[in-house]
Design a protein around this motif. Structure first.
Motif, PDB file in Angstrom:
ATOM      1  N   ILE A 199       0.848  -1.187   0.000  1.00 45.83           N
ATOM      2  CA  ILE A 199       0.000   0.000   0.000  1.00 45.83           C
ATOM      3  C   ILE A 199       0.890   1.246   0.000  1.00 45.83           C
ATOM      4  O   ILE A 199       1.822   1.367   0.805  1.00 45.83           O
ATOM      5  N   LYS A 215      -9.067   1.424  -1.932  1.00 48.75           N
ATOM      6  CA  LYS A 215      -7.744   1.392  -2.554  1.00 48.75           C
ATOM      7  C   LYS A 215      -7.894   1.203  -4.056  1.00 48.75           C
ATOM      8  O   LYS A 215      -8.901   0.691  -4.544  1.00 48.75           O
ATOM      9  N   ASP A 266      -3.671   4.144  -1.437  1.00 55.69           N
ATOM     10  CA  ASP A 266      -4.624   4.413  -0.354  1.00 55.69           C
ATOM     11  C   ASP A 266      -5.349   5.717  -0.691  1.00 55.69           C
ATOM     12  O   ASP A 266      -4.841   6.808  -0.429  1.00 55.69           O
ATOM     13  N   TYR A 325      -1.031  -0.851  -4.531  1.00 54.53           N
ATOM     14  CA  TYR A 325      -2.348  -0.226  -4.381  1.00 54.53           C
ATOM     15  C   TYR A 325      -2.192   1.146  -3.731  1.00 54.53           C
ATOM     16  O   TYR A 325      -1.408   1.309  -2.791  1.00 54.53           O
TER      17      TYR A 325
END
Length: 350
Positions: A76, A131, A114, A112
């Motif tokens: 992330i 996401k 956030d 991904y």
């Protein structure tokens, strides 16, 4: 408004690179590099690339038949990092906010973004918030190196003086100058709103500088950054937007003070708001009679916005890079699919 919101949400189709003319550039090296990446993307086609100007390289998006095999683990990153990835950047340590504990070096992972900024830094489990998948890459740093060790965000030759109040940015600029073989730049960590002083005698000892010291001034002003694409998460408030023009006006005054008579001042931002662009130009012309607006050549972007406070003669002298189509000066598609930014040019009279 809906058109510009949609435009801001998409990554540009073109990526531009400024080529260092001090060093040799070999197109074969670029093509070889792209060819090594093609198998990773399961394609035999390469993106088109060409020189728009002798020092401006354009690389288009990869062909639509690209297919990336996804990994099994999620990394992330914050929204700014995710937007940069969608423009073709690597992921650097400060942008990473979450990573599983069992990742291995050189493992294929999914990246991904956030979107809402809700991922707690150092997250070890799967992030359940909103996401966006932005790409797949090869892991080059383990989470213990990211989090446990405290990694945090963070010719004619001219004589160039560069200033920024953030010391970290100045040090990075110095590193880049050394890397690129540039020897004519002296950089200072200094508040540019205070860069002019009548008590200073010369420029050799650093800022502040005497009035009328520089032949040319580039004011790349701090701005709201609303031209950065794609915009995945924006928490800008009206109060925050209002604050930028206050700083920009202080910087403009300082820039005018240190500029020599007969000198050139270029003002630029990477945002799309009128207050920070055409509005700043209008304010400047009203408050500094010594400045004259001149064409910001080469004129590649579109003109200033209609109804922004500038007349047509003034609008055609500035450049706005955005999705707008204006018959006052039609911009080619490549200049309407960049990030959003603005350029104005002035000269200082006696």
């Amino acid at each position: 408004m809906e058109d510009i919101k949609e435009w801001l949400s998409l990554p540009p189709q073109y990526t531009t690179f400024r080529v260092n003319k001090l060093k040799k550039f070999d197109c074969n090296t670029l093509e070889t590099y792209l060819s090594t990446k093609a198998p990773e993307l399961n394609t035999t086609s390469l993106p088109n690339y060409y020189f728009l100007k002798p020092d401006c390289l354009v690389v288009e998006q990869w062909p639509v038949d690209v297919k990336v095999d996804k990994g099994r683990k999620e990394v992330i990153v914050d929204a700014l990092c995710a937007a940069a990835v969608l423009r073709g950047a690597h992921v650097f340590a400060p942008g990473v906010v979450g990573m599983p504990t069992n990742c291995q070096l050189d493992e294929m992972v999914d990246i991904y973004g956030d979107i809402d900024g809700q991922c707690k830094r150092g997250l070890k489990v799967t992030f359940q918030g909103r996401k966006l998948f932005v790409g797949t890459g090869v892991l080059k740093m383990l989470r213990r190196d990211l989090f446990d060790n405290g990694v945090q965000p963070s010719l004619l030759q001219a004589f160039i003086i560069a200033m920024d109040k953030t010391r970290q940015k100045v040090e990075k600029l110095k590193e880049n100058c050394i890397k690129q073989g540039v020897t004519c730049v002296t950089a200072y960590a200094f508040d540019s709103t205070k860069c002019c002083s009548n008590d200073s005698k010369n420029i050799d000892s650093g800022p502040p500088f005497p009035p009328n010291s520089f032949d040319k001034v580039l004011l790349d002003a701090p701005c709201s950054g609303l031209g950065q694409r794609p915009q995945l998460n924006n928490k800008m408030t009206p109060k925050m937007l209002e604050s930028y023009k206050v700083v920009q006006r202080k910087l403009m005054k300082a820039a005018v003070d240190v500029l020599k008579e007969g000198g050139t001042l270029v003002y630029s931002t990477c945002t799309v708001t009128i207050d920070e662009n055409e509005g700043l130009v209008q304010w400047t012309l009203e408050n500094f009679p010594c400045l004259r607006l001149v064409p910001a050549e080469p004129l590649l972007g579109g003109p200033g916005l209609s109804g922004s406070g500038l007349n047509d003669d003034q609008r055609v002298m500035v450049q706005r890079f955005g999705p707008e189509v204006d018959n006052l000066r039609l911009a080619e598609p490549i200049y309407r699919d960049s990030i959003g930014f603005f350029i104005a040019k002035f000269t200082k009279s006696h």
